[in-house]
Write an enzyme that holds these catalytic residues in place. Structure first.
Site, PDB file in Angstrom:
ATOM      1  N   CYS A  29      44.382  37.120  20.438  1.00 47.44           N
ATOM      2  CA  CYS A  29      43.904  36.908  19.068  1.00 47.44           C
ATOM      3  C   CYS A  29      45.035  36.948  18.050  1.00 47.44           C
ATOM      4  CB  CYS A  29      42.844  37.944  18.711  1.00 47.44           C
ATOM      5  SG  CYS A  29      41.376  37.820  19.763  1.00 47.44           S
ATOM      6  N   GLY A  89      32.593  39.644  22.188  1.00 47.43           N
ATOM      7  CA  GLY A  89      33.054  40.965  21.796  1.00 47.43           C
ATOM      8  C   GLY A  89      33.239  41.139  20.303  1.00 47.43           C
TER       9      GLY A  89
END
Length: 375
Positions: free
Chosen positions: A321, A70
């Site tokens: 993340c 992604g």
């Protein structure tokens, strides 16, 4: 009992996906760019996978390009289009994944004019504000389909129609949407959409970028002629095959899976919202079926996550993340939460492997841990 409730971070690899991948991790090892017979086998596997993904997502095969995931897809969609087009004004939202936000910050340092859309308390884009800030220099708008932290689903069709009237390119981060929204790309007013396999029980390190036919975009990785000269690098054949199988499985079962997961989600969410000082973040209706995000008063979220871990409940406070960061969630701050509530939040994301026994047990454990931390 171990209870995994972090499927927005990653999902367990499906056994059928692994079985599909295994031949390309052992016997079928040839480089797809070579010209001999065994290489043609791996090349055919890639194209068969591309055809399958395109069919399931309602695109043309030549519109699907494989990437490493992604983040690369987001970077390529944004950097590649602004490099190939004239306008210097680009637009996104303040609640995007950092793969998008950091790319926009990078481009701003390079001289691009960056605007951030307003969102309401649910995280939904203000369409009137969007129309007001568009100008003749606007080259690209990037908005995620569904938010990775709070699960809010954006009005992608309405945004796309506004942009289509003005011939402005529209990129959508569809990474979280792939597992929970039934859509066909050909029916959406979207020019580019990013995907990742590991959110749908596929392998990590593989993704795709949908590039609508006719969209001007330059490569950001240079080298060989793979992916029709647009994305260099020897193809990850086994993972591409696994990605296709994961898409096939998830799209076949998506309606039943969404209904099943949403029922479990609502049981857990309603239980947790009964606790004093617990608030739901994001839309109660326009929301991914597997997502719960709550802010909790008078509880340190790091202590909460550690205690849940000790009791076998695996969850997060937001995007994987940004795990480990003590800063308040940029998403929750953008929808109006205080620093305390934006910092002390719990994200629970369910998957098809969860069952009612796990959900009931998780509810009890979370409630007990919150009570303990508030003493």
């Amino acid at each position: 009992m171990e209870i995994y409730l972090d499927n927005s971070a990653t999902t367990k690899l499906d056994k059928e996906v692994l079985e599909e991948m295994l031949p390309y991790l052992t016997g079928e090892f040839a480089n797809p760019s070579s010209i001999y017979t065994i290489a043609r086998t791996t090349k055919q596997a890639i194209e068969k996978s591309r055809d399958l993904i395109a069919d399931k997502l309602g695109a043309k095969s030549k519109e699907i390009f494989f990437t490493s995931g992604g983040s690369e897809s987001d970077n390529w969609a944004i950097k590649g289009t602004v490099d190939a087009n004239i306008g210097k004004h680009i637009i996104t939202t303040p609640i995007e994944h950092h793969a998008v936000l950091n790319t926009f910050e990078y481009l701003e340092k390079k001289g691009y004019d960056v605007s951030y859309l307003k969102v309401d308390s649910d995280g939904i884009v203000d369409l009137e504000y969007l129309e007001n800030i568009l100008n003749e220099n606007t080259a690209l708008v990037s908005v995620m389909y569904a938010n990775n932290e709070i699960g809010t689903i954006e009005p992608i069709e309405k945004i796309g129609n506004i942009l289509k009237e003005r011939n402005i390119l529209f990129h959508v981060d569809g990474v979280q949407a792939l597992s929970g929204i039934d859509f066909k790309l050909k029916d959406l007013p979207v020019d580019l959409m990013s995907f990742s396999a590991h959110k749908i029980r596929g392998p990590k390190g593989i993704g795709a970028l949908y590039i609508k036919e006719g969209t001007k975009i330059n490569p950001i990785i240079h080298g060989g002629s793979q992916e029709r000269g647009r994305r260099a690098g020897t193809e990850n054949v086994a993972s591409i095959v696994g990605f296709a199988k994961a898409v096939d499985i998830s799209r076949k079962n998506i309606k039943n899976d969404v209904k099943y997961i949403e029922n479990l989600r609502n049981i857990l969410m309603n239980s947790l919202l009964e606790i004093d000082g617990v608030y739901l973040n994001g839309s109660s209706k326009n929301r991914l079926s597997n997502n719960i995000n709550i802010s909790i008063e008078k509880v340190d979220v790091q202590a909460l996550l550690m205690m849940l871990d000790m009791r076998g409940v695996y969850a997060s406070s937001g995007s994987a993340c940004t795990a480990g960061s003590m800063a308040p969630s940029h998403v929750l701050k953008s929808i109006g939460r205080s620093d305390e509530l934006a910092r002390n939040c719990l994200r629970l994301s369910l998957g098809i492997d969860n069952n009612i026994y796990e959900i009931n047990e998780a509810s009890v454990i979370i409630r007990e841990v919150i009570e303990t931390l508030r003493r």
